[in-house]
Design a protein around this motif. Structure first.
Motif, PDB file in Angstrom:
ATOM      1  N   ALA A 154       4.443  -9.610  -0.540  1.00  0.00           N
ATOM      2  CA  ALA A 154       3.202 -10.393  -0.590  1.00  0.00           C
ATOM      3  C   ALA A 154       3.510 -11.860  -0.869  1.00  0.00           C
ATOM      4  CB  ALA A 154       2.261  -9.825  -1.657  1.00  0.00           C
ATOM      5  N   ALA A 155       4.354 -12.120  -1.856  1.00  0.00           N
ATOM      6  CA  ALA A 155       4.703 -13.501  -2.196  1.00  0.00           C
ATOM      7  C   ALA A 155       5.385 -14.192  -1.015  1.00  0.00           C
ATOM      8  CB  ALA A 155       5.600 -13.521  -3.434  1.00  0.00           C
ATOM      9  N   ALA A 156       6.271 -13.485  -0.328  1.00  0.00           N
ATOM     10  CA  ALA A 156       6.956 -14.063   0.837  1.00  0.00           C
ATOM     11  C   ALA A 156       5.977 -14.410   1.952  1.00  0.00           C
ATOM     12  CB  ALA A 156       8.020 -13.095   1.350  1.00  0.00           C
ATOM     13  N   LEU A 157       4.879 -13.673   2.025  1.00  0.00           N
ATOM     14  CA  LEU A 157       3.846 -13.944   3.032  1.00  0.00           C
ATOM     15  C   LEU A 157       2.841 -14.998   2.565  1.00  0.00           C
ATOM     16  CD1 LEU A 157       3.159 -10.264   4.186  1.00  0.00           C
ATOM     17  CD2 LEU A 157       4.317 -12.075   5.505  1.00  0.00           C
ATOM     18  N   GLY A 158       3.014 -15.511   1.340  1.00  0.00           N
ATOM     19  CA  GLY A 158       2.103 -16.517   0.815  1.00  0.00           C
ATOM     20  C   GLY A 158       0.810 -15.941   0.266  1.00  0.00           C
ATOM     21  N   LEU A 159       0.805 -14.652  -0.022  1.00  0.00           N
ATOM     22  CA  LEU A 159      -0.389 -14.004  -0.564  1.00  0.00           C
ATOM     23  C   LEU A 159      -0.308 -14.001  -2.086  1.00  0.00           C
ATOM     24  CD1 LEU A 159      -0.438 -11.041   1.974  1.00  0.00           C
ATOM     25  CD2 LEU A 159      -1.880 -13.084   2.007  1.00  0.00           C
ATOM     26  N   ASP A 160      -1.461 -14.095  -2.741  1.00  0.00           N
ATOM     27  CA  ASP A 160      -1.439 -14.231  -4.202  1.00  0.00           C
ATOM     28  C   ASP A 160      -1.795 -12.969  -4.974  1.00  0.00           C
ATOM     29  OD1 ASP A 160      -4.135 -14.208  -3.627  1.00  0.00           O
ATOM     30  OD2 ASP A 160      -4.580 -16.120  -4.578  1.00  0.00           O
ATOM     31  N   ARG A 161      -1.964 -11.849  -4.249  1.00  0.00           N
ATOM     32  CA  ARG A 161      -2.246 -10.598  -4.958  1.00  0.00           C
ATOM     33  C   ARG A 161      -1.923  -9.402  -4.068  1.00  0.00           C
ATOM     34  NH1 ARG A 161      -7.175 -12.363  -3.302  1.00  0.00           N
ATOM     35  NH2 ARG A 161      -8.435 -10.869  -2.156  1.00  0.00           N
ATOM     36  N   VAL A 162      -1.806  -8.265  -4.757  1.00  0.00           N
ATOM     37  CA  VAL A 162      -1.644  -6.970  -4.106  1.00  0.00           C
ATOM     38  C   VAL A 162      -2.865  -6.154  -4.501  1.00  0.00           C
ATOM     39  CG1 VAL A 162      -0.234  -4.880  -3.952  1.00  0.00           C
ATOM     40  CG2 VAL A 162       0.878  -7.108  -4.245  1.00  0.00           C
ATOM     41  N   GLY A 163      -3.478  -5.477  -3.537  1.00  0.00           N
ATOM     42  CA  GLY A 163      -4.653  -4.661  -3.815  1.00  0.00           C
ATOM     43  C   GLY A 163      -4.442  -3.236  -3.355  1.00  0.00           C
ATOM     44  N   LEU A 164      -5.180  -2.320  -3.969  1.00  0.00           N
ATOM     45  CA  LEU A 164      -5.117  -0.916  -3.569  1.00  0.00           C
ATOM     46  C   LEU A 164      -6.351  -0.182  -4.061  1.00  0.00           C
ATOM     47  CD1 LEU A 164      -4.311   0.818  -6.323  1.00  0.00           C
ATOM     48  CD2 LEU A 164      -2.060  -0.074  -5.811  1.00  0.00           C
ATOM     49  N   LEU A 165      -6.553   1.009  -3.539  1.00  0.00           N
ATOM     50  CA  LEU A 165      -7.642   1.886  -3.973  1.00  0.00           C
ATOM     51  C   LEU A 165      -7.039   3.117  -4.619  1.00  0.00           C
ATOM     52  CD1 LEU A 165      -9.996   1.808  -0.840  1.00  0.00           C
ATOM     53  CD2 LEU A 165     -10.158   0.441  -2.921  1.00  0.00           C
ATOM     54  N   VAL A 166      -7.680   3.590  -5.682  1.00  0.00           N
ATOM     55  CA  VAL A 166      -7.239   4.817  -6.332  1.00  0.00           C
ATOM     56  C   VAL A 166      -8.458   5.666  -6.662  1.00  0.00           C
ATOM     57  CG1 VAL A 166      -7.170   3.814  -8.662  1.00  0.00           C
ATOM     58  CG2 VAL A 166      -5.756   5.804  -8.135  1.00  0.00           C
ATOM     59  N   GLU A 167      -8.352   6.937  -6.360  1.00  0.00           N
ATOM     60  CA  GLU A 167      -9.442   7.865  -6.637  1.00  0.00           C
ATOM     61  C   GLU A 167      -9.431   8.226  -8.123  1.00  0.00           C
ATOM     62  OE1 GLU A 167     -11.434  11.423  -4.043  1.00  0.00           O
ATOM     63  OE2 GLU A 167      -9.257  11.250  -4.029  1.00  0.00           O
ATOM     64  N   ASP A 168     -10.623   8.393  -8.691  1.00  0.00           N
ATOM     65  CA  ASP A 168     -10.717   8.828 -10.081  1.00  0.00           C
ATOM     66  C   ASP A 168      -9.943  10.121 -10.270  1.00  0.00           C
ATOM     67  OD1 ASP A 168     -12.273   6.662 -10.841  1.00  0.00           O
ATOM     68  OD2 ASP A 168     -14.170   7.731 -10.580  1.00  0.00           O
ATOM     69  N   GLY A 169      -9.208  10.205 -11.357  1.00  0.00           N
ATOM     70  CA  GLY A 169      -8.439  11.401 -11.655  1.00  0.00           C
ATOM     71  C   GLY A 169      -7.046  11.414 -11.059  1.00  0.00           C
ATOM     72  N   ASN A 170      -6.705  10.452 -10.234  1.00  0.00           N
ATOM     73  CA  ASN A 170      -5.372  10.393  -9.644  1.00  0.00           C
ATOM     74  C   ASN A 170      -4.382   9.960 -10.730  1.00  0.00           C
ATOM     75  OD1 ASN A 170      -2.981   9.640  -8.310  1.00  0.00           O
ATOM     76  ND2 ASN A 170      -4.084   8.976  -6.490  1.00  0.00           N
ATOM     77  N   PRO A 171      -3.348  10.768 -11.014  1.00  0.00           N
ATOM     78  CA  PRO A 171      -2.395  10.402 -12.062  1.00  0.00           C
ATOM     79  C   PRO A 171      -1.636   9.103 -11.784  1.00  0.00           C
ATOM     80  CG  PRO A 171      -1.842  12.555 -11.088  1.00  0.00           C
ATOM     81  CD  PRO A 171      -3.078  12.065 -10.422  1.00  0.00           C
ATOM     82  N   ALA A 172      -1.612   8.669 -10.534  1.00  0.00           N
ATOM     83  CA  ALA A 172      -0.938   7.407 -10.204  1.00  0.00           C
ATOM     84  C   ALA A 172      -1.619   6.214 -10.860  1.00  0.00           C
ATOM     85  CB  ALA A 172      -0.883   7.210  -8.691  1.00  0.00           C
ATOM     86  N   ALA A 173      -2.862   6.374 -11.293  1.00  0.00           N
ATOM     87  CA  ALA A 173      -3.577   5.267 -11.944  1.00  0.00           C
ATOM     88  C   ALA A 173      -2.798   4.746 -13.143  1.00  0.00           C
ATOM     89  CB  ALA A 173      -4.980   5.712 -12.350  1.00  0.00           C
ATOM     90  N   ARG A 174      -2.089   5.626 -13.862  1.00  0.00           N
ATOM     91  CA  ARG A 174      -1.282   5.190 -15.012  1.00  0.00           C
ATOM     92  C   ARG A 174      -0.168   4.250 -14.559  1.00  0.00           C
ATOM     93  NH1 ARG A 174      -1.860  10.733 -15.910  1.00  0.00           N
ATOM     94  NH2 ARG A 174       0.312  11.079 -15.340  1.00  0.00           N
ATOM     95  N   LEU A 175       0.442   4.564 -13.423  1.00  0.00           N
ATOM     96  CA  LEU A 175       1.483   3.700 -12.866  1.00  0.00           C
ATOM     97  C   LEU A 175       0.910   2.327 -12.558  1.00  0.00           C
ATOM     98  CD1 LEU A 175       4.221   3.012 -11.509  1.00  0.00           C
ATOM     99  CD2 LEU A 175       3.330   4.113  -9.443  1.00  0.00           C
ATOM    100  N   TYR A 176      -0.267   2.286 -11.962  1.00  0.00           N
ATOM    101  CA  TYR A 176      -0.862   1.006 -11.581  1.00  0.00           C
ATOM    102  C   TYR A 176      -1.155   0.144 -12.807  1.00  0.00           C
ATOM    103  CZ  TYR A 176      -1.353   3.633  -7.249  1.00  0.00           C
ATOM    104  OH  TYR A 176      -1.100   4.404  -6.145  1.00  0.00           O
ATOM    105  N   VAL A 177      -1.583   0.749 -13.886  1.00  0.00           N
ATOM    106  CA  VAL A 177      -1.809  -0.002 -15.129  1.00  0.00           C
ATOM    107  C   VAL A 177      -0.480  -0.574 -15.619  1.00  0.00           C
ATOM    108  CG1 VAL A 177      -2.471   0.208 -17.566  1.00  0.00           C
ATOM    109  CG2 VAL A 177      -3.892   1.252 -15.786  1.00  0.00           C
TER     110      VAL A 177
END
Length: 188
Positions: free
Chosen positions: A140-163
Motif C-alpha cells: 500500500a505504501a509503495a502505491l502511495g496509499l495511506d491505509r489498508v482496509g478490510l471487512l470481517v464478519e462478527d465472530g471471526n477469530p481473525a478479528a483478534r489478529l486485526y486488532v
C-alpha cells in the motif's frame, strides 16, 4: 515465524489459493460465481485466477511460503480505486448466465483493500497472517496509499489478529447477505 518467504503469486498457485480463498469468503464467492455451492464457486474462481484484470487474479496476491516451498497462506489485496473495474468481469459473467449482474464492490478509494486473508489450518497461530498483513501495508505504501482496509464478519477469530495489527473500526457494511465490520489500518 521469521523464516517464511512472502512472494508474489503466480498463475500456477491456483490449486493452492482458490480452495483456501473460497473456504474463507464463502457466500461472497457464491455471489461472484452466481451459485450457492462451494465447488461450483471454486470452479468459477479457477477460471478467473490466471487472468489479469479481475479481483481474484493472481496478480493481486501474495503467498506466504515455508523454506521447503510449502505454501502456508495467501493475501488477496488491490487498490480500492480499482474495485469497480475489477468486478466488471464477474458482472459480465453473471449477465451471461441470465442472472442480475449485481456485484457489490468492496474496496474504498485511497486504500489497499484486503479482499481475503487465508492461512492453512496447520499454519495458523504462527504469525503468518501478520506477516501477510505487513506485506500488504508495504505494498500500500509503495502505491502511495495511506491505509489498508478490510471487512470481517462478527465472530471471526481473525478479528483478534486485526486488532494486534493496528486495525480500527470504521463502520459496518452489508455484503452478499452478511453484515461485516469495516476495519482500517492507517499507514501515516
Amino acid at each position: 515465524m521469521t523464516d517464511v518467504l512472502i512472494r508474489p503469486a503466480h498463475a500456477f498457485d491456483a490449486a493452492f489459493c482458490v480452495p483456501l480463498i473460497q473456504a474463507t469468503i464463502g457466500r461472497i464467492g457464491h455471489a461472484l460465481a452466481g451459485t450457492t455451492d462451494d465447488v461450483a464457486a471454486a470452479r468459477t474462481m479457477l477460471g478467473f485466477y490466471p487472468l489479469r484484470g479481475n479481483r481474484l487474479s493472481f496478480e493481486h496476491q501474495l503467498i506466504a511460503q515455508a523454506p521447503s516451498g510449502e505454501p502456508l497462506g495467501v493475501i488477496l489485496a488491490y487498490p480500492g480505486d480499482h474495485a469497480e473495474a475489477l468486478d466488471d468481469p464477474f458482472r459480465e459473467r453473471l449477465r451471461a448466465l441470465g442472472l442480475p449482474g449485481h456485484v457489490e464492490s468492496e474496496g474504498t478509494s485511497g486504500e489497499l483493500y484486503v479482499d481475503t486473508l487465508a492461512v492453512t489450518e496447520t499454519a495458523r497461530g504462527r504469525g503468518i497472517g501478520g506477516r501477510l498483513l505487513d506485506a500488504a501495508a508495504t505494498r500500500a505504501a509503495a502505491l502511495g496509499l495511506d491505509r489498508v482496509g478490510l471487512l470481517v464478519e462478527d465472530g471471526n477469530p481473525a478479528a483478534r489478529l486485526y486488532v494486534r495489527q493496528n486495525f480500527r473500526p470504521a463502520g459496518r457494511r452489508h455484503l452478499a447477505g452478511g453484515v461485516y465490520r469495516y476495519l482500517v489500518r492507517d499507514l501515516t
